[in-house]
Design a protein around this motif. Structure first.
Motif, mmCIF file in Angstrom:
data_model
loop_
_atom_site.group_PDB
_atom_site.id
_atom_site.type_symbol
_atom_site.label_atom_id
_atom_site.label_comp_id
_atom_site.label_asym_id
_atom_site.label_seq_id
_atom_site.Cartn_x
_atom_site.Cartn_y
_atom_site.Cartn_z
ATOM 1 N N ARG A 173 0.825 -1.196 0.000
ATOM 2 C CA ARG A 173 0.000 0.000 0.000
ATOM 3 C C ARG A 173 0.866 1.255 0.000
ATOM 4 O O ARG A 173 1.906 1.316 0.652
ATOM 5 C CB ARG A 173 -0.955 0.001 1.190
ATOM 6 C CG ARG A 173 -0.301 0.082 2.554
ATOM 7 C CD ARG A 173 -1.334 -0.163 3.648
ATOM 8 N NE ARG A 173 -0.818 0.071 4.979
ATOM 9 C CZ ARG A 173 -0.102 -0.805 5.667
ATOM 10 N NH1 ARG A 173 0.193 -1.970 5.116
ATOM 11 N NH2 ARG A 173 0.335 -0.515 6.880
ATOM 12 N N ILE A 174 0.425 2.230 -0.753
ATOM 13 C CA ILE A 174 1.112 3.515 -0.840
ATOM 14 C C ILE A 174 0.059 4.608 -0.818
ATOM 15 O O ILE A 174 -1.131 4.348 -0.960
ATOM 16 C CB ILE A 174 1.941 3.635 -2.139
ATOM 17 C CG1 ILE A 174 1.037 3.400 -3.352
ATOM 18 C CG2 ILE A 174 3.125 2.690 -2.138
ATOM 19 C CD1 ILE A 174 1.659 3.786 -4.660
ATOM 20 N N THR A 175 0.508 5.830 -0.641
ATOM 21 C CA THR A 175 -0.401 6.964 -0.680
ATOM 22 C C THR A 175 -0.250 7.661 -2.019
ATOM 23 O O THR A 175 0.843 8.089 -2.392
ATOM 24 C CB THR A 175 -0.109 7.949 0.463
ATOM 25 O OG1 THR A 175 -0.250 7.260 1.718
ATOM 26 C CG2 THR A 175 -1.070 9.116 0.424
ATOM 27 N N VAL A 176 -1.353 7.731 -2.758
ATOM 28 C CA VAL A 176 -1.378 8.396 -4.061
ATOM 29 C C VAL A 176 -2.500 9.423 -4.043
ATOM 30 O O VAL A 176 -3.664 9.059 -3.887
ATOM 31 C CB VAL A 176 -1.610 7.387 -5.207
ATOM 32 C CG1 VAL A 176 -1.618 8.102 -6.553
ATOM 33 C CG2 VAL A 176 -0.543 6.300 -5.194
ATOM 34 N N GLY A 177 -2.127 10.681 -4.153
ATOM 35 C CA GLY A 177 -3.143 11.731 -4.113
ATOM 36 C C GLY A 177 -3.901 11.773 -2.811
ATOM 37 O O GLY A 177 -5.088 12.103 -2.781
ATOM 38 N N GLY A 178 -3.227 11.412 -1.714
ATOM 39 C CA GLY A 178 -3.856 11.436 -0.399
ATOM 40 C C GLY A 178 -4.687 10.212 -0.080
ATOM 41 O O GLY A 178 -5.234 10.099 1.017
ATOM 42 N N LYS A 179 -4.789 9.255 -1.020
ATOM 43 C CA LYS A 179 -5.567 8.045 -0.790
ATOM 44 C C LYS A 179 -4.662 6.818 -0.813
ATOM 45 O O LYS A 179 -3.673 6.786 -1.551
ATOM 46 C CB LYS A 179 -6.658 7.901 -1.854
ATOM 47 C CG LYS A 179 -7.707 9.007 -1.816
ATOM 48 C CD LYS A 179 -8.777 8.779 -2.873
ATOM 49 C CE LYS A 179 -9.847 9.864 -2.806
ATOM 50 N NZ LYS A 179 -10.902 9.664 -3.837
ATOM 51 N N THR A 180 -5.020 5.821 -0.011
ATOM 52 C CA THR A 180 -4.238 4.584 0.015
ATOM 53 C C THR A 180 -4.574 3.725 -1.199
ATOM 54 O O THR A 180 -5.740 3.477 -1.491
ATOM 55 C CB THR A 180 -4.517 3.792 1.303
ATOM 56 O OG1 THR A 180 -4.067 4.560 2.427
ATOM 57 C CG2 THR A 180 -3.771 2.465 1.296
ATOM 58 N N LYS A 181 -3.541 3.279 -1.896
ATOM 59 C CA LYS A 181 -3.690 2.404 -3.053
ATOM 60 C C LYS A 181 -2.832 1.168 -2.859
ATOM 61 O O LYS A 181 -1.829 1.203 -2.142
ATOM 62 C CB LYS A 181 -3.259 3.123 -4.348
ATOM 63 C CG LYS A 181 -4.053 4.388 -4.666
ATOM 64 C CD LYS A 181 -5.440 4.069 -5.174
ATOM 65 C CE LYS A 181 -6.178 5.323 -5.619
ATOM 66 N NZ LYS A 181 -7.541 5.014 -6.110
ATOM 67 N N PHE A 182 -3.230 0.068 -3.520
ATOM 68 C CA PHE A 182 -2.428 -1.146 -3.516
ATOM 69 C C PHE A 182 -1.723 -1.251 -4.860
ATOM 70 O O PHE A 182 -2.366 -1.275 -5.910
ATOM 71 C CB PHE A 182 -3.295 -2.384 -3.296
ATOM 72 C CG PHE A 182 -3.911 -2.482 -1.927
ATOM 73 C CD1 PHE A 182 -3.469 -1.681 -0.890
ATOM 74 C CD2 PHE A 182 -4.932 -3.377 -1.673
ATOM 75 C CE1 PHE A 182 -4.025 -1.773 0.368
ATOM 76 C CE2 PHE A 182 -5.501 -3.487 -0.410
ATOM 77 C CZ PHE A 182 -5.038 -2.670 0.618
ATOM 78 N N VAL A 183 -0.393 -1.352 -4.834
ATOM 79 C CA VAL A 183 0.381 -1.372 -6.072
ATOM 80 C C VAL A 183 -0.026 -2.542 -6.959
ATOM 81 O O VAL A 183 -0.185 -2.405 -8.173
ATOM 82 C CB VAL A 183 1.894 -1.435 -5.768
ATOM 83 C CG1 VAL A 183 2.687 -1.632 -7.048
ATOM 84 C CG2 VAL A 183 2.340 -0.150 -5.075
#
Length: 764
Positions: free
Chosen positions: A225-235
């Motif tokens: 999980r990372i933060t993209v645009g302030g939201k958590t995403k799963f690579v």
């Protein structure tokens, strides 16, 4: 296993491997990756596919020796086999005619950039490629890049080839001389960060590939999980490519270092190389002579007066340090015989109403009472594909036992689960394992997606009805959540393996490392002659709370934690997969998975292991037995508390959790009283690890790959009462439909779907 057909030594620590993988080669697109595992104790390692030849059935990987797992892979030679290669995974790169595109590749990042460059050129773009490396020897695939690029710029740190300087200098030189419409960057994380800072200054859209931070690659652990645009995403599910201007690289870089200390120690593993039963023909119904004789042998009052048996258990202090020894030891023959006598053999057995798979409960229990233990096991297997599993992990107290007539009489229910386990274990240990009666083969091929409890139950029933059943599993082990989600101290792997072997004897075929929707599609299955498909891919996408600091190092989902320990055996000295050994561990949640996680943490050396739950203990969904065992093993329970923030140290590692104190309000839709925050009441605890166990969501890989499939509100597959989806030939069950449920409910779905699909196929 996948054979290595070619091996090329690019530089001191960089190798190109051409691998036999026909299904992956056929489905691969630019940007896709695979998960590779070397050895039965090997770590799952993501590698982007550099090239694919669908005619020859091969894929090309470029690998750099950076740690134990990659070094093990690079040590293999032509003719050797890789244990597992799973894919293709991830979303394909979005390709269109952008105009002028700069592709920046650093180190081994050049390899995954090659198919993107080729696709961009084919789409009509002007492609300028910037290749970077520390020295001339680390510049790879230059010839191939020149064949597909309008211009290639070489940058080396030491100036030994091309221009001296960093990749960003080469990119900026292009930007200053002409208009650039799009940029792609793949390479070390720090390189991608600075390329994005540069292109953001010039307002040039930039995509980056982040597959290096993945663990599993199928969306089941949440480690990536990372933060993209302030939201958590799963690579692995949402990527691996993202808008680089939206990625929080600083957070990502800290998370990438989570296991570096462990890996530094693990690499030293390479320093040295490793050197009949007599009752077979008897009638079994309630009116059988032997059943009537048993009922007459004791009065009902005598039966209800017998106290319920107590399960034999390992000592709590001992077991809290023993990771793989089963806590519950099972019943002795004498205990089983006595407990079976408690059953009244009711004319209308209400216990069966509470069993999702419809087991003939009085039938198997009475066989135990008369000493015919193997016949009891045979009775179980007529309706249950996994009796030894269900006897251990199913919540009988909420299902069959909750309907037992004893409860209405003021007594404890018959220990149906304990007896189920006894019968299944007795058969296994006797060596006289029976195979259910199989109908004549009808030649109809059926596909099952996922080998968890729903898939295995469905497969067993369809095989018994004469169908040719193939189960496709994404992981390298069969069993799904039974293997990766439930610790061996509750459900030993050997128990699951015996149940699976029994299905194999029934004619079920198992295919590992195959992801439906990625490796092969549903259309591929249909073209290969499969007339029905049952989707049981589970709900392996972990939920997080999305509170400040949640992406700090050493905060992981229960899926990731249990997968590392259970499936990958990370706590063993000979395993390549790392795991954190926390000393002050907070587990967030109150379900069985939370109990599994916190009890595992205790066994891995946690001095303080805590359950943090926002409701009271009375509202906990975990089994009472699991709560009891956790308390006996020294787990602390902090109820009516809810995390609202994590605090990290200067290295990004979690050091504290801030908890909001709660009180109970009115009941919510689930019937449980809702937790309400007490204004201004917070407490801060010192921790060095947190495990988030607040539920799971359906894995989107399979549903999203099937055009026209109707989905529910939360991404579940919508089905009717027969478990049939909006596509008549596709059925579904288990967590992919329910969004998270018990083993036995998933098995019930599998049985219902099998019966309905059989009816449909027979009707033509």
């Amino acid at each position: 296993m996948n054979k290595i057909l070619q091996k090329e030594h690019f530089s001191e620590k960089v190798f190109k491997l051409v691998i036999e993988a026909p299904l992956i080669a056929k489905s691969r697109k630019a940007g896709h990756f695979v998960i590779v595992r070397v050895g039965e104790k090997g770590e799952r390692m993501p590698l982007t596919i550099a090239a694919a030849d669908p005619v020859k059935g091969t894929i090309t990987l470029v690998v750099q020796e950076v740690g134990l797992s990659s070094t093990r892979l690079c040590e293999l030679n032509v003719g050797d086999y890789i244990t597992d290669v799973v894919g293709p995974l991830g979303k394909a790169t979005h390709i269109e005619n952008f105009g002028t595109v700069v592709c920046a590749g650093g180190g081994v990042g050049v390899a995954p950039m090659l198919p993107i460059v080729q696709a961009l050129k084919a789409a009509g773009n002007r492609v300028i490629t910037v290749l970077a490396g520390r020295t001339k020897e680390l510049i790879i695939l230059e010839k191939e890049m020149r064949e597909s690029s309008d211009e290639v710029i070489i940058m080396t740190d030491d100036g030994s080839y091309g221009q001296k300087g960093l990749v960003t200098e080469g990119v900026e030189a292009v930007i200053k001389r002409e208009k650039v419409d799009k940029c792609f960057a793949i390479g070390p994380a720090i390189m991608m960060k600075f390329v994005c800072l540069l292109t953001k200054k010039y307002d040039i859209p930039t995509d980056v590939s982040l597959n290096t931070i993945m663990v599993d690659g199928t969306g089941m652990c949440g480690a990536c999980r990372i933060t993209v645009g302030g939201k958590t995403k799963f690579v692995c599910v949402d990527g691996p490519e993202f808008d680089g201007h939206q990625v929080d690289f600083d957070e990502m870089l800290k998370r990438m270092g989570a296991f570096k200390d462990i890996e530094r120690e693990e690499i030293h593993k390479l320093d040295t190389k490793p050197v009949t039963c007599e009752a077979e023909q008897a009638a079994s119904g309630r009116n059988a002579e032997w059943r009537e004789a048993l009922r007459k042998s004791m009065k009902p009052k005598e039966r209800t007066a017998i106290p319920r048996v107590k399960m034999n258990e390992l000592d709590p202090e001992y077991r809290s340090h023993s990771r793989k020894e089963e806590v519950n030891l099972g019943l002795s023959e004498e205990q089983a015989l006595t407990e079976a006598k408690r059953c009244l053999d009711c004319a209308n057995p209400s216990c069966m109403e509470g069993c999702p798979v419809g087991i003939d409960i009085p039938g198997f229990v009475k066989n135990i009472e008369r000493g015919e233990f193997l016949e009891a096991a045979r009775t179980l297997k007529k309706t249950s594909a996994l009796p030894a599993v269900c006897g251990r992990v199913c919540p009988q107290e909420k299902q069959c036992e909750s309907k037992c007539i004893h409860l209405k009489m003021g007594h404890e229910a018959v220990a149906i689960g304990y007896l189920e386990r006894f019968a299944a274990d007795y058969e296994r240990e006797s060596g006289q394992i029976s195979v259910p009666e199989i109908a004549a083969k009808n030649g109809i091929k059926i596909a099952v997606v996922g080998s968890g409890p729903a898939g295995l139950s469905f497969a067993g029933d369809m095989a018994k009805m004469g169908y040719d059943v193939t189960v496709f599993e994404a992981l390298h082990e069969i069993g799904g959540v039974l293997k990766y989600g439930i610790p061996e101290f509750r459900l030993p792997n050997k128990i699951v393996d015996v149940e699976i072997e029994n299905l194999s004897k029934m004619g079920v075929t198992f295919v590992k490392d195959c992801i439906i929707g990625k490796t092969i599609s549903v259309e591929d299955l249909e073209s290969e002659g499969f007339k029905g498909i049952f989707v049981a891919s589970g709900a392996g996408l972990p939920n997080f709370m999305n509170i400040p600091g949640e992406n700090s190092i050493n905060i992981m989902s229960s899926n990731e934690y249990l997968t590392r320990v259970n499936l990958m055996d990370a706590a063993s000295e000979d395993a390549d997969t790392p795991v954190t050994f926390g000393k002050r561990v907070a587990v967030i949640g109150g379900g069985n998975t939370a109990m599994d996680s916190v009890r595992t943490a205790r066994r891995l050396g946690a001095e303080k292991a805590m359950i943090i739950y926002r409701r009271s203990e009375a509202e906990m969904p975990a089994r009472l037995e699991e709560v009891k065992h956790a308390k006996e093993e020294g787990v602390e329970f902090l109820t009516l508390h809810n995390p609202i923030e994590y605090i990290a140290d200067e290295k990004g590692r979690v050091k504290q959790v801030v908890l909001q104190k709660m009180e109970l309000g009115e009941p919510d839709a689930s019937g449980r009283r809702s937790p309400v925050a007490i204004p201004g009441a917070t407490v801060t605890l010192d921790i060095d690890m947190a495990i988030v166990s607040v539920g799971v969501s359906p894995n989107p890989i399979v549903p999203n790959s099937i055009p026209g499939l109707e989905l529910g509100r939360k991404g579940t597959i919508a089905v009717n009462d027969d478990m049939q989806s909006s596509i008549p030939t596709i059925y579904a069950g288990g967590d992919i439909v329910r969004g998270g449920a018990t083993v036995i409910l998933a098995m019930g779905d599998g049985r219902r779907a099998a019966a309905a699909m059989d009816r449909q196929l027979r009707q033509g």
